[in-house]
Design a protein around this motif. Sequence first.
Motif, PDB file in Angstrom:
ATOM      1  N   VAL A 165       0.849  -1.193   0.000  1.00  0.00           N
ATOM      2  CA  VAL A 165       0.000   0.000   0.000  1.00  0.00           C
ATOM      3  C   VAL A 165       0.885   1.242   0.000  1.00  0.00           C
ATOM      4  N   ARG A 166       0.447   2.239  -0.747  1.00  0.00           N
ATOM      5  CA  ARG A 166       1.203   3.493  -0.813  1.00  0.00           C
ATOM      6  C   ARG A 166       0.909   4.332   0.430  1.00  0.00           C
ATOM      7  N   SER A 167       1.957   4.889   1.030  1.00  0.00           N
ATOM      8  CA  SER A 167       1.807   5.704   2.235  1.00  0.00           C
ATOM      9  C   SER A 167       2.842   6.817   2.231  1.00  0.00           C
ATOM     10  N   THR A 168       2.420   8.000   2.657  1.00  0.00           N
ATOM     11  CA  THR A 168       3.348   9.131   2.767  1.00  0.00           C
ATOM     12  C   THR A 168       3.849   9.307   4.198  1.00  0.00           C
ATOM     13  N   ALA A 169       3.412   8.434   5.103  1.00  0.00           N
ATOM     14  CA  ALA A 169       3.833   8.543   6.508  1.00  0.00           C
ATOM     15  C   ALA A 169       5.334   8.318   6.629  1.00  0.00           C
ATOM     16  N   ARG A 170       5.954   9.036   7.565  1.00  0.00           N
ATOM     17  CA  ARG A 170       7.382   8.875   7.836  1.00  0.00           C
ATOM     18  C   ARG A 170       7.565   8.678   9.336  1.00  0.00           C
ATOM     19  N   PRO A 171       7.463   7.456   9.817  1.00  0.00           N
ATOM     20  CA  PRO A 171       7.562   7.206  11.261  1.00  0.00           C
ATOM     21  C   PRO A 171       8.914   7.645  11.825  1.00  0.00           C
ATOM     22  N   HIS A 172       8.895   8.122  13.039  1.00  0.00           N
ATOM     23  CA  HIS A 172      10.138   8.503  13.704  1.00  0.00           C
ATOM     24  C   HIS A 172       9.972   8.330  15.207  1.00  0.00           C
ATOM     25  N   LEU A 173      11.091   8.188  15.891  1.00  0.00           N
ATOM     26  CA  LEU A 173      11.073   8.088  17.343  1.00  0.00           C
ATOM     27  C   LEU A 173      10.750   9.448  17.943  1.00  0.00           C
ATOM     28  N   VAL A 174      10.221   9.451  19.154  1.00  0.00           N
ATOM     29  CA  VAL A 174       9.931  10.703  19.845  1.00  0.00           C
ATOM     30  C   VAL A 174      10.646  10.698  21.195  1.00  0.00           C
ATOM     31  N   TYR A 175      11.044  11.898  21.632  1.00  0.00           N
ATOM     32  CA  TYR A 175      11.822  12.041  22.860  1.00  0.00           C
ATOM     33  C   TYR A 175      11.266  13.194  23.683  1.00  0.00           C
ATOM     34  N   ASP A 176      11.481  13.126  24.983  1.00  0.00           N
ATOM     35  CA  ASP A 176      11.000  14.165  25.888  1.00  0.00           C
ATOM     36  C   ASP A 176      12.058  15.241  26.109  1.00  0.00           C
ATOM     37  N   ILE A 177      11.597  16.477  26.232  1.00  0.00           N
ATOM     38  CA  ILE A 177      12.449  17.584  26.665  1.00  0.00           C
ATOM     39  C   ILE A 177      12.264  17.719  28.169  1.00  0.00           C
ATOM     40  N   VAL A 178      13.347  17.537  28.924  1.00  0.00           N
ATOM     41  CA  VAL A 178      13.291  17.544  30.386  1.00  0.00           C
ATOM     42  C   VAL A 178      14.346  18.506  30.918  1.00  0.00           C
ATOM     43  N   GLY A 179      13.953  19.373  31.830  1.00  0.00           N
ATOM     44  CA  GLY A 179      14.881  20.318  32.424  1.00  0.00           C
ATOM     45  C   GLY A 179      16.057  19.625  33.086  1.00  0.00           C
ATOM     46  N   GLY A 180      17.259  20.171  32.879  1.00  0.00           N
ATOM     47  CA  GLY A 180      18.475  19.632  33.474  1.00  0.00           C
ATOM     48  C   GLY A 180      19.233  18.685  32.574  1.00  0.00           C
ATOM     49  N   GLU A 181      18.576  18.121  31.562  1.00  0.00           N
ATOM     50  CA  GLU A 181      19.238  17.115  30.739  1.00  0.00           C
ATOM     51  C   GLU A 181      20.200  17.746  29.733  1.00  0.00           C
ATOM     52  N   ALA A 193      17.131  24.169  30.415  1.00  0.00           N
ATOM     53  CA  ALA A 193      16.565  24.821  31.601  1.00  0.00           C
ATOM     54  C   ALA A 193      15.126  24.350  31.786  1.00  0.00           C
ATOM     55  N   PHE A 194      14.217  24.878  30.966  1.00  0.00           N
ATOM     56  CA  PHE A 194      12.805  24.515  31.086  1.00  0.00           C
ATOM     57  C   PHE A 194      12.188  24.403  29.698  1.00  0.00           C
ATOM     58  N   ALA A 195      11.232  23.501  29.573  1.00  0.00           N
ATOM     59  CA  ALA A 195      10.513  23.347  28.316  1.00  0.00           C
ATOM     60  C   ALA A 195       9.515  24.486  28.144  1.00  0.00           C
ATOM     61  N   VAL A 196       9.409  24.966  26.917  1.00  0.00           N
ATOM     62  CA  VAL A 196       8.395  25.943  26.536  1.00  0.00           C
ATOM     63  C   VAL A 196       7.677  25.379  25.320  1.00  0.00           C
ATOM     64  N   THR A 197       6.547  25.953  24.979  1.00  0.00           N
ATOM     65  CA  THR A 197       5.839  25.469  23.803  1.00  0.00           C
ATOM     66  C   THR A 197       6.751  25.587  22.584  1.00  0.00           C
ATOM     67  N   GLY A 198       6.952  24.463  21.916  1.00  0.00           N
ATOM     68  CA  GLY A 198       7.782  24.452  20.719  1.00  0.00           C
ATOM     69  C   GLY A 198       9.261  24.300  20.961  1.00  0.00           C
ATOM     70  N   SER A 241       9.771  17.915  15.421  1.00  0.00           N
ATOM     71  CA  SER A 241       8.599  17.148  15.851  1.00  0.00           C
ATOM     72  C   SER A 241       8.944  15.883  16.622  1.00  0.00           C
ATOM     73  N   GLN A 242      10.219  15.502  16.660  1.00  0.00           N
ATOM     74  CA  GLN A 242      10.593  14.314  17.422  1.00  0.00           C
ATOM     75  C   GLN A 242      10.689  14.587  18.922  1.00  0.00           C
ATOM     76  N   TRP A 243      10.637  15.851  19.310  1.00  0.00           N
ATOM     77  CA  TRP A 243      10.865  16.214  20.707  1.00  0.00           C
ATOM     78  C   TRP A 243       9.607  16.824  21.308  1.00  0.00           C
ATOM     79  N   THR A 244       9.230  16.312  22.488  1.00  0.00           N
ATOM     80  CA  THR A 244       8.008  16.739  23.166  1.00  0.00           C
ATOM     81  C   THR A 244       8.347  17.499  24.445  1.00  0.00           C
ATOM     82  N   PRO A 245       7.969  18.775  24.556  1.00  0.00           N
ATOM     83  CA  PRO A 245       8.219  19.524  25.792  1.00  0.00           C
ATOM     84  C   PRO A 245       7.428  18.928  26.958  1.00  0.00           C
ATOM     85  N   THR A 246       8.064  18.812  28.120  1.00  0.00           N
ATOM     86  CA  THR A 246       7.395  18.283  29.310  1.00  0.00           C
ATOM     87  C   THR A 246       7.599  19.236  30.486  1.00  0.00           C
TER      88      THR A 246
END
Length: 481
Positions: A165-181, A193-198, A241-246
């Motif tokens: 089946v034809r698909s345009t999806a491009r799967p990727h891993l996702v990671y958390d943004i965590v203060g101090g790391e 320091a701290f996560a902000v939107t985006g 988009s692979q990184w999620t602010p927390t």
Amino acid sequence: MSRKHRVLGIAVAAGLVAALATPAHAQEPASPAPRPPAGAAPLAPAHSGDRAAHVQKRLRLALGKRFGGAWVAPGSKVVVATTDASAAKAIEAAGAQPKIVKFGAAALDSVQTKLNRHAASAAKSVTSWYVDNQSNRVVVATSSPAAAQRFVAASGVDAGAVRIVRSTARPHLVYDIVGGERYWTTQYGCSVAFAVTGGFISAGHCGGVGEATKGSNQVAQGTFGGSSFPGDDYSWIDTNSQWTPTPKVTKWNGSYESVLGATESPVGARACRSGGTTNSRLWCGPIQARNVTVNYQEGSVSGLIQANICADPGDSGGALISETGGQAQGITSGTSGSCNNGQDSQDTTYFQPVNEVLQILARDGRQLVTEGGGPGNPGPCDGYQTKAEASVTAGASNYQPSGDYTTTASGAHTACLDGPDGVDFDLYLQKLNGGTWTNVAASTSPDPDERVSYDGGPGTYRYRVHAYNGSGDFTLGFNKP
């Protein structure tokens, strides 16, 4: 006094490789079609998902290699596939709808297992493959059918058991943004320091606008969207988009401090620092002073927080959070101590207050990420050296600070006026020349809020808040050289 602006002696991992494999299901011996016990009612748990699970388990065992899978169809009807038409009545007796198919579930699992073994030969355009019981095929998703066909052929599987089946999806891993790391720039290792939107905020000396960053796992993370150093020491990184602010700051023991807001703690209150180099625990101590100017070799930075906390190179950019209450305080800037031998009363670290950069980001609708998703940004006039609250009536003026202020230094005078909705307040910066007050900067929009900035020399100054239209309370925040 030294600042942590140097390449760190930390090994960089070459990459992160994830190997995914789906185990093959064992072939099961054939068995005769099942007979339900006399008087037994079809299985019918209250929830359709539970019902399907019961039916699937029962008939998988009974049908063996003739079992072709099970699923819940629209209307909550449980469908069970089989390669043996003679098993249809037994499937109906178990409370399911039979479907005759070509391939058994074990055969399709075997096809997927062979594809898994040849995963390294799949082009990047081949993004996933899985057993689809409803179509009785192994589905291969791809943006290039030709590449998928080559992959299937190289795996040696029965092409008739595969549906491309034809698909345009491009799967990727996702990671958390965590203060101090830890994160990495092209030159340095710094800390979040701290996560902000985006994205997240960090120290300005860690990188310049447009410079790329990677996470501690060496995965591409984002770019510096803004940076200020010297004078200030803050930056923000816009992540992909692979990184999620927390709303979290790591305590380096598997647990986290939750970020609840950004209310400033007073001098004497305790706060805790988290950074990627001293990653054994949080390092806590009292806030000793605010509005500190530090003269680094690379240039001076004003308005910093001073705390009795140790730090080491690579902790730059990391989080300073209140010891209780989850309030973001600062961004690690520089230090005159070290955590190598523990922390003592002589250790001093300096932090850029978070409110200044949060106010800048708020202009674009971005804010501190907080637990529960509530507002995380400070008020519009928080984060200034001096803050005054007063009221003024229509047509009148109020002068702040009470009296005036004198400075012997040249530099920037900045101020923020926050008035109530529905009024028109204006803001003037005045300088005393001889015996006369002269306006040197003004902001006179038709709105209740105003900002002024003026680069001036030594002298005596004051702010005039004028109520052009309407009355009410206001907040004035200002910095002086």
